[in-house]
Design a protein around this motif. Structure first.
Motif, PDB file in Angstrom:
ATOM      1  N   TYR A 191       0.851  -1.189  -0.039  1.00 37.45           N
ATOM      2  CA  TYR A 191       0.089   0.024  -0.228  1.00 37.45           C
ATOM      3  C   TYR A 191       0.918   1.302   0.039  1.00 37.45           C
ATOM      4  O   TYR A 191       1.689   1.384   0.823  1.00 37.45           O
ATOM      5  CB  TYR A 191      -0.649   0.009   1.289  1.00 37.45           C
ATOM      6  N   GLU A 213       0.076   5.278   0.090  1.00 39.32           N
ATOM      7  CA  GLU A 213      -0.940   6.278   0.456  1.00 39.32           C
ATOM      8  C   GLU A 213      -0.752   7.564  -0.548  1.00 39.32           C
ATOM      9  O   GLU A 213       0.361   8.116  -0.792  1.00 39.32           O
ATOM     10  CB  GLU A 213      -0.973   6.919   1.882  1.00 39.32           C
ATOM     11  N   SER A 256      -3.185  10.252  -0.673  1.00 41.98           N
ATOM     12  CA  SER A 256      -4.326  10.964   0.030  1.00 41.98           C
ATOM     13  C   SER A 256      -4.751  12.076  -0.756  1.00 41.98           C
ATOM     14  O   SER A 256      -3.845  12.982  -1.454  1.00 41.98           O
ATOM     15  CB  SER A 256      -4.127  11.614   1.535  1.00 41.98           C
ATOM     16  N   ARG A 281      -5.339   8.808   5.535  1.00 40.71           N
ATOM     17  CA  ARG A 281      -5.533   7.172   5.044  1.00 40.71           C
ATOM     18  C   ARG A 281      -6.952   6.832   4.811  1.00 40.71           C
ATOM     19  O   ARG A 281      -7.235   6.215   3.644  1.00 40.71           O
ATOM     20  CB  ARG A 281      -4.785   6.426   5.864  1.00 40.71           C
ATOM     21  N   GLN A 282      -7.841   7.254   5.465  1.00 44.04           N
ATOM     22  CA  GLN A 282      -9.336   6.852   5.457  1.00 44.04           C
ATOM     23  C   GLN A 282      -9.748   7.744   4.220  1.00 44.04           C
ATOM     24  O   GLN A 282     -10.413   7.012   3.591  1.00 44.04           O
ATOM     25  CB  GLN A 282      -9.891   7.472   6.780  1.00 44.04           C
ATOM     26  N   ASP A 327      -8.000   8.246   1.553  1.00 44.98           N
ATOM     27  CA  ASP A 327      -7.675   7.622   0.512  1.00 44.98           C
ATOM     28  C   ASP A 327      -8.272   6.487   0.265  1.00 44.98           C
ATOM     29  O   ASP A 327      -8.654   5.925  -1.071  1.00 44.98           O
ATOM     30  CB  ASP A 327      -6.006   7.327   0.771  1.00 44.98           C
ATOM     31  N   GLN A 328      -8.503   5.465   1.301  1.00 42.86           N
ATOM     32  CA  GLN A 328      -9.205   4.571   1.219  1.00 42.86           C
ATOM     33  C   GLN A 328     -10.593   4.486   0.678  1.00 42.86           C
ATOM     34  O   GLN A 328     -11.174   3.764  -0.085  1.00 42.86           O
ATOM     35  CB  GLN A 328      -9.178   3.583   2.487  1.00 42.86           C
ATOM     36  N   ARG A 377     -10.641   4.982  -3.164  1.00 41.91           N
ATOM     37  CA  ARG A 377     -10.306   3.913  -3.732  1.00 41.91           C
ATOM     38  C   ARG A 377     -11.453   2.824  -4.052  1.00 41.91           C
ATOM     39  O   ARG A 377     -11.682   2.270  -4.778  1.00 41.91           O
ATOM     40  CB  ARG A 377      -9.152   3.227  -3.224  1.00 41.91           C
ATOM     41  N   ASP A 378     -12.103   2.640  -2.889  1.00 43.06           N
ATOM     42  CA  ASP A 378     -12.973   1.573  -2.598  1.00 43.06           C
ATOM     43  C   ASP A 378     -14.505   2.004  -2.548  1.00 43.06           C
ATOM     44  O   ASP A 378     -15.260   1.300  -1.825  1.00 43.06           O
ATOM     45  CB  ASP A 378     -12.746   0.682  -1.372  1.00 43.06           C
ATOM     46  N   SER A 412      -8.354  -1.099  -8.041  1.00 44.39           N
ATOM     47  CA  SER A 412      -7.716   0.097  -7.603  1.00 44.39           C
ATOM     48  C   SER A 412      -6.215  -0.183  -7.125  1.00 44.39           C
ATOM     49  O   SER A 412      -5.524   0.993  -6.784  1.00 44.39           O
ATOM     50  CB  SER A 412      -8.528   0.669  -6.165  1.00 44.39           C
TER      51      SER A 412
END
Length: 344
Positions: free
Chosen positions: A17, A19, A21, A48-49, A51-52, A55-56, A109
């Motif tokens: 992973y 990051e 962001s 980070r949250q 970024d996730q 992505r998802d 992703s």
């Protein structure tokens, strides 16, 4: 497998992973408002949250974000395509990475964790080992990919491709035109065309070549073999040349222009970082004249070999020795059928 056929893997590989962001300083007021309406706590999340999340993002959440952006910028005078382009431009700082908000239209992703176009190439190579070129050592095998980015804050749609695929596309186009001259044909409706089947509609269009359908099929099969051979030759040549050059072509579908970035082998791909995409491709960009010169020898050979195959087929055609051609049933969805069948 035809070089233009691609198997999309069901599972994506998991890379370490990295990051990326989103840079919220590039968010427009419309995007900020749409994000707050879609995910009220977004701006309080750690990087980070965030970024996730991008992505998802679940499909229904993404659809809601698009709806909010469309509502914020809606104008009755704009067509659907213009509205879609506006929404895509506004949300690119959220989904894209780096200086140009680069975004890759690929399944999954994992590309966020890749550094260069060469990493994308490696992923294509590893994901589809049954492709003929992928049975060779890795040398920059790359299937064309769509991307988008911002250039001076304007949205640009683009295709990333390799020299050997550029060769294939141009030979295929040249062969299509040449075959139509050597054995003229037209498409006619078969007896089952447009009939319902298995929840869809049958596509049954056949080539009418005035009694030369068998010879036409044989010539088309020869063309595919020539294209595949020259495609693989171009891959080897590009790897041996190791020029590190990137070419840019601009084509239009009649509505919008699209940039095509063509990488001449693995070294060229290694030079281009996803986070500095435009800077890097410009630093290694070569002229279209150079690209055209490289292409000409493949086109000339493709024409010569197809003429030879045509002459041989027309002189020695024996229908009793023709290969049996397995019939394929093509079923269209209702939406596709409405679009295609209405055009006829």
């Amino acid at each position: 497998m035809n070089p233009n056929d691609r198997r999309v893997p069901s599972d994506t590989r998991r890379l370490p992973y990295i990051e990326h962001s989103p840079d919220s300083s590039r968010f427009s007021p419309a995007l900020r408002q749409a994000l707050i309406a879609t995910a009220p706590d977004y701006f309080s999340w750690p990087s980070r949250q965030q970024d996730q999340f991008r992505r998802d993002m679940p499909g229904d959440v993404h659809a809601l974000l698009d709806q909010r952006l469309d509502e914020a910028t809606a104008c009755e005078d704009r067509c659907e395509m213009q509205r879609s382009n506006t929404v895509n431009r506004l949300k690119l700082p959220l989904f894209g990475i780096g200086q140009d908000c680069f975004f890759l239209n690929e399944p999954g992703s994992d590309w966020y964790d890749m550094a260069t176009v060469a990493d994308l190439s490696r992923a294509h190579f590893e994901a589809d080992p049954d492709r003929e070129e992928n049975k060779r050592p890795f040398m920059g095998q790359f299937y064309p990919a769509w991307c988008r980015y911002l250039r001076k804050e304007d949205l640009v749609y683009s295709t990333l491709t390799s020299f050997h695929h550029h060769v294939l596309d141009n030979i295929a186009e040249r062969h299509d035109a040449l075959i139509a001259k050597l054995i003229p044909y037209r498409f006619v409706k078969g007896s089952k065309h447009g009939k319902q089947s298995s929840g869809g509609y049958l596509w049954d269009m056949k080539r009418d070549a005035g009694g030369l359908e068998g010879q036409l099929d044989a010539l088309m099969e020869c063309a595919w073999k020539i294209q595949n051979a020259l495609y693989l030759q171009a891959l080897d040549d590009s790897h041996a040349r190791n020029s590190g050059q990137v070419f840019r072509l601009v084509k239009s579908d009649g509505v919008d222009p699209m940039s095509h970035w063509i990488f001449d082998g693995l070294r060229a791909m290694q030079h281009v970082r996803l986070t500095h995409f435009l800077t890097d491709v410009q630093n290694h960009r070569a002229s279209r004249r150079t690209l055209s010169t490289l292409l000409q020898s493949y086109l000339a050979e493709a024409e010569t070999r197809l003429h030879q195959e045509h002459s041989d087929i027309m002189q020695h055609w024996n229908p009793t020795l023709a290969r049996f051609k397995r019939k394929r049933k093509i079923i269209l969805s209702m939406q596709a059928a409405e679009e295609l069948l209405d055009e006829e």
